[in-house]
Design a protein around this motif. Structure first.
Motif, mmCIF file in Angstrom:
data_model
loop_
_atom_site.group_PDB
_atom_site.id
_atom_site.type_symbol
_atom_site.label_atom_id
_atom_site.label_comp_id
_atom_site.label_asym_id
_atom_site.label_seq_id
_atom_site.Cartn_x
_atom_site.Cartn_y
_atom_site.Cartn_z
ATOM 1 N N PRO A 1 -15.158 -4.278 -13.992
ATOM 2 C CA PRO A 1 -13.800 -4.825 -13.980
ATOM 3 C C PRO A 1 -12.776 -3.700 -13.799
ATOM 4 C CG PRO A 1 -14.664 -4.806 -16.200
ATOM 5 C CD PRO A 1 -15.783 -4.372 -15.301
ATOM 6 N N ILE A 2 -11.705 -3.990 -13.111
ATOM 7 C CA ILE A 2 -10.660 -3.001 -12.854
ATOM 8 C C ILE A 2 -9.366 -3.485 -13.490
ATOM 9 C CG2 ILE A 2 -9.306 -1.840 -11.068
ATOM 10 C CD1 ILE A 2 -11.763 -2.152 -9.234
ATOM 11 N N TYR A 3 -8.755 -2.618 -14.278
ATOM 12 C CA TYR A 3 -7.502 -2.937 -14.953
ATOM 13 C C TYR A 3 -6.382 -3.118 -13.926
ATOM 14 C CZ TYR A 3 -3.530 -2.570 -18.094
ATOM 15 O OH TYR A 3 -2.384 -2.820 -18.787
ATOM 16 N N ASP A 4 -5.628 -4.186 -14.069
ATOM 17 C CA ASP A 4 -4.493 -4.475 -13.192
ATOM 18 C C ASP A 4 -3.218 -4.387 -14.029
ATOM 19 O OD1 ASP A 4 -2.560 -5.406 -11.473
ATOM 20 O OD2 ASP A 4 -3.537 -7.327 -11.074
ATOM 21 N N PRO A 5 -2.427 -3.316 -13.868
ATOM 22 C CA PRO A 5 -1.230 -3.160 -14.696
ATOM 23 C C PRO A 5 -0.185 -4.254 -14.474
ATOM 24 C CG PRO A 5 -1.296 -1.492 -12.974
ATOM 25 C CD PRO A 5 -2.608 -2.225 -12.936
ATOM 26 N N HIS A 6 -0.261 -4.944 -13.341
ATOM 27 C CA HIS A 6 0.681 -6.040 -13.077
ATOM 28 C C HIS A 6 0.263 -7.324 -13.800
ATOM 29 C CE1 HIS A 6 2.708 -3.550 -10.173
ATOM 30 N NE2 HIS A 6 1.558 -3.337 -9.530
ATOM 31 N N HIS A 7 -0.997 -7.400 -14.208
ATOM 32 C CA HIS A 7 -1.528 -8.561 -14.929
ATOM 33 C C HIS A 7 -2.403 -8.080 -16.091
ATOM 34 C CE1 HIS A 7 -0.735 -10.000 -10.799
ATOM 35 N NE2 HIS A 7 -0.205 -11.015 -11.453
ATOM 36 N N PRO A 8 -1.780 -7.459 -17.103
ATOM 37 C CA PRO A 8 -2.568 -6.857 -18.187
ATOM 38 C C PRO A 8 -3.259 -7.861 -19.110
ATOM 39 C CG PRO A 8 -0.233 -6.695 -18.672
ATOM 40 C CD PRO A 8 -0.355 -7.239 -17.270
ATOM 41 N N GLN A 9 -2.854 -9.120 -19.081
ATOM 42 C CA GLN A 9 -3.436 -10.099 -20.001
ATOM 43 C C GLN A 9 -4.543 -10.939 -19.380
ATOM 44 O OE1 GLN A 9 -2.801 -10.109 -23.298
ATOM 45 N NE2 GLN A 9 -1.597 -8.296 -22.800
ATOM 46 N N THR A 10 -4.958 -10.637 -18.155
ATOM 47 C CA THR A 10 -6.059 -11.382 -17.551
ATOM 48 C C THR A 10 -7.375 -10.944 -18.181
ATOM 49 O OG1 THR A 10 -6.407 -9.768 -15.781
ATOM 50 C CG2 THR A 10 -4.846 -11.573 -15.336
ATOM 51 N N ASN A 11 -8.370 -11.796 -18.083
ATOM 52 C CA ASN A 11 -9.680 -11.498 -18.650
ATOM 53 C C ASN A 11 -10.249 -10.199 -18.075
ATOM 54 O OD1 ASN A 11 -11.991 -11.923 -20.204
ATOM 55 N ND2 ASN A 11 -13.014 -13.028 -18.548
ATOM 56 N N VAL A 12 -10.087 -9.990 -16.773
ATOM 57 C CA VAL A 12 -10.619 -8.783 -16.129
ATOM 58 C C VAL A 12 -9.918 -7.535 -16.666
ATOM 59 C CG1 VAL A 12 -10.857 -7.589 -13.922
ATOM 60 C CG2 VAL A 12 -11.308 -10.027 -14.062
ATOM 61 N N SER A 13 -8.602 -7.565 -16.796
ATOM 62 C CA SER A 13 -7.862 -6.404 -17.303
ATOM 63 C C SER A 13 -8.202 -6.120 -18.757
ATOM 64 C CB SER A 13 -6.355 -6.624 -17.156
ATOM 65 O OG SER A 13 -5.971 -6.527 -15.805
ATOM 66 N N ILE A 14 -8.322 -7.167 -19.559
ATOM 67 C CA ILE A 14 -8.677 -6.981 -20.970
ATOM 68 C C ILE A 14 -10.074 -6.380 -21.091
ATOM 69 C CG2 ILE A 14 -9.207 -8.209 -23.115
ATOM 70 C CD1 ILE A 14 -6.897 -10.146 -22.345
ATOM 71 N N ARG A 15 -11.029 -6.875 -20.291
ATOM 72 C CA ARG A 15 -12.396 -6.346 -20.318
ATOM 73 C C ARG A 15 -12.422 -4.889 -19.850
ATOM 74 N NH1 ARG A 15 -17.754 -9.459 -18.694
ATOM 75 N NH2 ARG A 15 -16.953 -10.585 -20.466
#
Length: 79
Positions: free
Chosen positions: A12-26
């Motif tokens: 998973p890759i962190y997305d700073p524009h969407h920090p609360q998505t499952n992928v960003s949290i993981r």
């Protein structure tokens, strides 16, 4: 577990524009886990409920990855 068992699994890759998505949290959790585990000098311990790992995964971790596993099952003690 998928990332410990399969090094080729897509990470998973962190997305700073969407920090609360499952992928960003993981991704954030995995980065923190890596930092914590890489600081150990002698022993790294990962605890999980036995329902979270299959027998096949346990065998794979022990035989192919070199991990040791123990069960901390509840034991009735009579005093």
């Amino acid at each position: 577990m998928p990332f410990l068992l399969d090094e080729a699994a897509p990470k998973p890759i962190y997305d700073p524009h969407h920090p609360q998505t499952n992928v960003s949290i993981r991704a954030s959790f995995m980065k923190k886990l890596y930092v914590a585990a890489s600081r150990a000098r002698h022993v790294v311990c990962i605890a999980m409920h036995r329902d979270r790992i299959t027998e096949e995964q346990r065998i794979n971790m022990q035989e192919l990855k070199g991990w040791s596993g123990i069960s901390l099952a509840h034991q009735n003690r009579r005093g």
